[in-house]
Design a protein around this motif. Structure first.
Motif, PDB file in Angstrom:
ATOM      1  N   ALA A 135      30.407  -5.718  29.895  1.00 17.42           N
ATOM      2  CA  ALA A 135      30.366  -5.545  31.357  1.00 17.42           C
ATOM      3  C   ALA A 135      30.840  -6.814  32.050  1.00 17.42           C
ATOM      4  CB  ALA A 135      28.950  -5.182  31.803  1.00 17.42           C
ATOM      5  N   ARG A 136      30.370  -7.950  31.591  1.00 19.23           N
ATOM      6  CA  ARG A 136      30.803  -9.229  32.171  1.00 19.23           C
ATOM      7  C   ARG A 136      32.288  -9.483  31.926  1.00 19.23           C
ATOM      8  NH1 ARG A 136      25.811 -12.911  30.108  1.00 19.23           N
ATOM      9  NH2 ARG A 136      24.405 -12.561  31.869  1.00 19.23           N
ATOM     10  N   ALA A 137      32.733  -9.255  30.713  1.00 20.14           N
ATOM     11  CA  ALA A 137      34.118  -9.556  30.348  1.00 20.14           C
ATOM     12  C   ALA A 137      35.118  -8.678  31.100  1.00 20.14           C
ATOM     13  CB  ALA A 137      34.312  -9.389  28.840  1.00 20.14           C
ATOM     14  N   PHE A 138      34.753  -7.425  31.352  1.00 20.87           N
ATOM     15  CA  PHE A 138      35.693  -6.489  31.957  1.00 20.87           C
ATOM     16  C   PHE A 138      35.359  -6.134  33.411  1.00 20.87           C
ATOM     17  CE2 PHE A 138      36.382  -6.009  27.439  1.00 20.87           C
ATOM     18  CZ  PHE A 138      37.766  -5.969  27.364  1.00 20.87           C
ATOM     19  N   GLY A 178      15.754   3.750  25.281  1.00 27.45           N
ATOM     20  CA  GLY A 178      14.872   3.817  24.116  1.00 27.45           C
ATOM     21  C   GLY A 178      13.605   4.613  24.339  1.00 27.45           C
ATOM     22  N   GLY A 179      13.436   5.176  25.528  1.00 20.53           N
ATOM     23  CA  GLY A 179      12.244   5.959  25.838  1.00 20.53           C
ATOM     24  C   GLY A 179      12.426   7.431  25.521  1.00 20.53           C
ATOM     25  N   VAL A 180      11.409   8.207  25.875  1.00 26.69           N
ATOM     26  CA  VAL A 180      11.428   9.640  25.591  1.00 26.69           C
ATOM     27  C   VAL A 180      12.071  10.468  26.699  1.00 26.69           C
ATOM     28  CG1 VAL A 180       9.410   9.519  24.089  1.00 26.69           C
ATOM     29  CG2 VAL A 180       9.103   9.989  26.521  1.00 26.69           C
ATOM     30  N   HIS A 181      12.302   9.863  27.853  1.00 18.60           N
ATOM     31  CA  HIS A 181      12.884  10.590  28.977  1.00 18.60           C
ATOM     32  C   HIS A 181      14.407  10.530  28.909  1.00 18.60           C
ATOM     33  CE1 HIS A 181       8.987  11.065  30.889  1.00 18.60           C
ATOM     34  NE2 HIS A 181       8.763   9.788  30.620  1.00 18.60           N
ATOM     35  N   PRO A 182      15.076  11.686  28.786  1.00 24.05           N
ATOM     36  CA  PRO A 182      16.537  11.675  28.641  1.00 24.05           C
ATOM     37  C   PRO A 182      17.284  11.222  29.899  1.00 24.05           C
ATOM     38  CG  PRO A 182      15.729  13.918  28.829  1.00 24.05           C
ATOM     39  CD  PRO A 182      14.523  13.033  28.723  1.00 24.05           C
ATOM     40  N   ASP A 183      16.631  11.200  31.038  1.00 25.75           N
ATOM     41  CA  ASP A 183      17.299  10.834  32.283  1.00 25.75           C
ATOM     42  C   ASP A 183      17.037   9.385  32.689  1.00 25.75           C
ATOM     43  OD1 ASP A 183      18.224  13.453  32.402  1.00 25.75           O
ATOM     44  OD2 ASP A 183      16.419  14.114  33.425  1.00 25.75           O
ATOM     45  N   ARG A 184      16.407   8.618  31.817  1.00 19.54           N
ATOM     46  CA  ARG A 184      16.192   7.194  32.079  1.00 19.54           C
ATOM     47  C   ARG A 184      17.132   6.388  31.202  1.00 19.54           C
ATOM     48  NH1 ARG A 184       9.670   6.325  32.534  1.00 19.54           N
ATOM     49  NH2 ARG A 184       9.343   7.840  34.202  1.00 19.54           N
ATOM     50  N   TRP A 185      17.838   5.467  31.844  1.00 17.59           N
ATOM     51  CA  TRP A 185      18.832   4.647  31.173  1.00 17.59           C
ATOM     52  C   TRP A 185      18.657   3.217  31.608  1.00 17.59           C
ATOM     53  CZ3 TRP A 185      22.858   6.702  28.096  1.00 17.59           C
ATOM     54  CH2 TRP A 185      22.914   8.100  28.043  1.00 17.59           C
ATOM     55  N   VAL A 186      19.342   2.308  30.947  1.00 17.71           N
ATOM     56  CA  VAL A 186      19.435   0.924  31.397  1.00 17.71           C
ATOM     57  C   VAL A 186      20.833   0.755  31.976  1.00 17.71           C
ATOM     58  CG1 VAL A 186      19.495  -1.500  30.714  1.00 17.71           C
ATOM     59  CG2 VAL A 186      17.773   0.025  29.733  1.00 17.71           C
ATOM     60  N   LEU A 187      20.881   0.350  33.240  1.00 17.28           N
ATOM     61  CA  LEU A 187      22.146   0.047  33.893  1.00 17.28           C
ATOM     62  C   LEU A 187      22.429  -1.434  33.723  1.00 17.28           C
ATOM     63  CD1 LEU A 187      24.554   0.680  35.787  1.00 17.28           C
ATOM     64  CD2 LEU A 187      23.003   0.165  37.703  1.00 17.28           C
ATOM     65  N   VAL A 188      23.614  -1.745  33.231  1.00 16.48           N
ATOM     66  CA  VAL A 188      24.071  -3.132  33.123  1.00 16.48           C
ATOM     67  C   VAL A 188      25.126  -3.320  34.200  1.00 16.48           C
ATOM     68  CG1 VAL A 188      25.177  -4.867  31.675  1.00 16.48           C
ATOM     69  CG2 VAL A 188      23.617  -3.201  30.641  1.00 16.48           C
ATOM     70  N   SER A 189      24.866  -4.230  35.113  1.00 17.21           N
ATOM     71  CA  SER A 189      25.784  -4.514  36.203  1.00 17.21           C
ATOM     72  C   SER A 189      26.950  -5.363  35.696  1.00 17.21           C
ATOM     73  CB  SER A 189      25.034  -5.258  37.304  1.00 17.21           C
ATOM     74  OG  SER A 189      25.860  -5.491  38.405  1.00 17.21           O
ATOM     75  N   ALA A 190      28.012  -5.424  36.486  1.00 15.72           N
ATOM     76  CA  ALA A 190      29.186  -6.218  36.100  1.00 15.72           C
ATOM     77  C   ALA A 190      28.861  -7.699  35.945  1.00 15.72           C
ATOM     78  CB  ALA A 190      30.304  -6.021  37.117  1.00 15.72           C
ATOM     79  N   ASP A 191      27.773  -8.155  36.569  1.00 15.53           N
ATOM     80  CA  ASP A 191      27.388  -9.564  36.423  1.00 15.53           C
ATOM     81  C   ASP A 191      26.460  -9.793  35.231  1.00 15.53           C
ATOM     82  OD1 ASP A 191      24.887  -8.625  37.225  1.00 15.53           O
ATOM     83  OD2 ASP A 191      24.721  -9.964  38.949  1.00 15.53           O
ATOM     84  N   GLY A 192      26.132  -8.723  34.509  1.00 15.66           N
ATOM     85  CA  GLY A 192      25.275  -8.837  33.328  1.00 15.66           C
ATOM     86  C   GLY A 192      23.811  -8.573  33.588  1.00 15.66           C
TER      87      GLY A 192
END
Length: 155
Positions: free
Chosen positions: A85-88, A97-111
């Motif tokens: 994300a930072r490089a591009f 890693g949780g049990v909820h399929p609609d929860r994600w980790v968002l990584v911003s362009a700044d990391g």
């Protein structure tokens, strides 16, 4: 599969191949860009695959990789997402890693990163659309933050 990182914009094929070669020693020919159904059956197994979206899907560019890519990078999925994300200058989504399929980790362009909730109806069609953040993300100040209820925080 060790890595399945979704990007909100294209990572140029040549630039990605060069980055993985110079940073991690992954041979350029070991990075396949395209759809899996377009690969010849007898092609060597790639270390990484970058697949474009079917249409105009949110976070539709997907980088996948397995043991060979993990060994080369020495990074966990989230850490590789931060690096790319930072490089591009793109945003990325990885499984939280949780049990909820609609929860994600968002990584911003700044990391910077944090957990987000995606629209389950859009996701059913293969389109990952962020509804809101579950915690503040410094690189995403425009994203509304709605913490999960107490009973759902650790699920």
């Amino acid at each position: 599969m060790r890595y399945r990182i979704h990007f909100d914009a294209e990572l140029p094929a040549d630039a990605l191949r060069l980055f993985l070669l110079t940073e991690y020693g992954v041979a350029t020919e070991a990075v396949y860009v395209g759809r899996i159904e377009d690969r010849a059956v007898d092609d060597p197994r790639p270390a990484a695959m970058l697949t474009p979206p079917d249409e105009d899907e949110g976070f539709g560019w997907i980088l996948t990789g397995d043991t060979e890519l993990a060994t080369a990078t020495g990074l966990r999925e989230r850490d590789l997402a931060v690096t790319l994300a930072r490089a591009f200058g793109v945003r990325a989504l990885v499984d939280d890693g949780g049990v909820h399929p609609d929860r994600w980790v968002l990584v911003s362009a700044d990391g910077s990163s944090g957990r987000v909730l995606t629209d389950p109806d859009a996701a059913a069609d293969g389109d990952l659309r962020i509804v809101h953040a579950l915690e503040p993300i410094s690189g995403e100040p425009q994203l509304a933050v709605v913490p999960p209820p107490d009973w759902a925080r650790d699920c």
